[in-house]
Write an enzyme that holds these catalytic residues in place. Structure first.
Site, short mmCIF file in Angstrom:
data_model
loop_
_atom_site.label_atom_id
_atom_site.label_comp_id
_atom_site.label_asym_id
_atom_site.label_seq_id
_atom_site.Cartn_x
_atom_site.Cartn_y
_atom_site.Cartn_z
N GLY A 34 41.33 12.40 1.56
CA GLY A 34 40.30 11.95 2.63
C GLY A 34 40.36 13.02 3.92
O GLY A 34 40.04 12.70 4.99
N GLY A 36 39.21 16.13 3.65
CA GLY A 36 38.09 17.12 3.81
C GLY A 36 38.43 18.45 3.02
O GLY A 36 37.98 19.42 3.01
N THR A 38 37.41 18.96 -0.31
CA THR A 38 35.91 19.32 -0.94
C THR A 38 35.26 20.05 -0.01
O THR A 38 34.59 20.88 -0.31
CB THR A 38 35.35 17.87 -1.40
OG1 THR A 38 36.12 17.36 -2.33
CG2 THR A 38 34.02 18.27 -2.08
N ASP A 61 39.76 16.96 -9.38
CA ASP A 61 40.14 15.57 -8.81
C ASP A 61 39.32 14.80 -9.76
O ASP A 61 37.96 14.77 -9.76
CB ASP A 61 39.50 15.74 -7.43
CG ASP A 61 40.07 14.13 -6.61
OD1 ASP A 61 40.34 13.34 -7.19
OD2 ASP A 61 40.03 14.28 -5.37
N GLU A 247 47.06 14.02 12.37
CA GLU A 247 47.62 12.49 12.28
C GLU A 247 49.11 12.77 11.60
O GLU A 247 49.30 13.67 10.65
CB GLU A 247 46.81 11.69 11.42
CG GLU A 247 45.49 11.54 12.23
CD GLU A 247 44.59 10.40 11.57
OE1 GLU A 247 44.97 9.62 10.83
OE2 GLU A 247 43.48 10.17 11.92
#
Length: 364
Positions: A34, A36, A38, A61, A247
């Site tokens: 999640g 980014g 791709t 994936d 994060e």
């Protein structure tokens, strides 16, 4: 505040170093789910297509996203991206590859011993996690090595799957050892069974038993993986681009990924940080603006700005940690959070420019 561009020892905040390294054959793009990966893979490939004759993006994936990113349906065979004459995409289905491998061995063994081979494969996959992925990956690499592409970009699965990829040589050694043990214990019984079934009618084309056939397949897989692994450890041929967001969990996982890549001898000197709020400004500058303007704002607008400021302050902290960890050795690229999705060739092409032409950034 000091601009890192003033420090000549800090690498440029750009992936132009990857684009301009003509010797690169394999480029892996990976990180936590999640973040980014791709989008980064697609954007990097678009920039590579400007410098290379033929570029291929391969999704390893299981949750393929390349079709969604380009708004075009892709499959297991290379397909040209609309609007390009030198950029291709493949989406690999590992389960289908394993079904194909088992089908080929079963067909070679004949009807009588198909159940024995299926039992052996089932025993392997349950006792040695990752063996199915290793065999599927070897089939993929055997295929792509014969293709005429200057550079192949791998849009990888989340970090845990990627790290398992690096351990494939060890997995293959365990699998071979397991089959050898089975052959030592039950080889005679299997040969007797073949004789009872018709004088070897159920054996392979060269008279192999099911265990011999499985050993042959695993040996072939090991040879391919060891050959590929040698290329992966050559920094002139292979590099790994780490992708994260500012994060804690993502930064922490990136650090673990970088350490593991180093342990396996795989080059990694680029980190892309996605979803950055106003990468050209820092939290202090925005705080000064907010103090000047908040009297003119409505209550709702002040609440929105306050939450945005808190998020920006948190992001700056983790971006600063990234520069502390990697700034002297890595190209760190900050990608802005946009107000729209990056889907379709036009938007991906526009966004790809930020990978090679970054904004003027400042870091603590």
């Amino acid at each position: 505040m000091a601009s890192f561009e003033d420090d000549i020892d800090v690498p440029d905040p750009s992936l132009m170093n990857v684009v301009e390294q003509d010797s690169l054959k394999w480029i892996f793009v990976g990180g936590k789910g999640g973040v980014g990966k791709t989008t980064t893979s697609c954007c990097l490939s678009i920039q590579l297509a400007k410098k290379r004759n033929k570029v291929l993006i391969v999704s390893t994936d299981p949750a393929h996203n390349l079709s969604d990113a380009f708004c075009q349906k892709f499959g297991r065979d290379p397909m040209l991206v609309d609007g390009f004459d030198n950029l291709y995409v493949m989406e690999i289905d590992a389960n289908a590859d394993m079904d194909k491998i088992q089908g080929e061995m079963s067909a070679a063994a004949g009807d009588d011993e198909q159940s024995v081979l299926q039992s052996l494969m089932g025993d392997l996959t349950s006792s040695i996690p990752g063996i199915d992925e290793a065999m599927s990956f070897s089939e993929l690499m055997k295929q792509v090595q014969t293709m005429d592409y200057d550079t192949i970009v791998f849009d990888t699965a989340p970090t845990g799957h990627t790290l398992r990829l690096l351990s494939f040589p060890t997995i293959m050694e365990k699998a071979l050892g397991k089959i050898m043990d089975l052959k030592d214990k039950f080889g005679g019984m299997l040969s007797s069974m073949s004789g009872l079934m018709g004088g070897g009618a159920g054996t392979g084309p060269n008279g192999e038993s099911p265990t011999d056939m499985m050993l042959g397949k695993l040996e072939e897989t090991r040879e391919i993986i060891n050959k590929v692994n040698t290329m992966f450890q050559d920094p002139t041929v292979t590099t790994f681009v780490c992708v994260c967001i500012p994060e804690f969990l993502s930064i922490f996982e990136t650090e673990r990924l970088v350490q593991e890549l180093s342990k396996f001898g795989i080059d990694s000197h680029n980190v892309v940080i996605n979803q950055v709020l106003f990468p050209e400004k820092d939290a202090e500058e925005l705080a000064e603006w907010f103090e000047e303007e908040k009297g003119k704002l409505s209550k709702e607008a002040r609440e929105i700005c306050s939450k945005m400021m808190a998020r920006k302050k948190m992001q700056d902290k983790y971006i600063g940690q990234c520069f502390d960890l990697y700034g002297d050795d890595f190209h760190i690229v900050l990608q802005p959070l946009l107000d729209h999705e990056v889907r379709g060739v036009e938007k991906l092409t526009d966004f790809s420019e930020t990978l090679v032409n970054p904004v003027d950034l400042e870091v603590d």
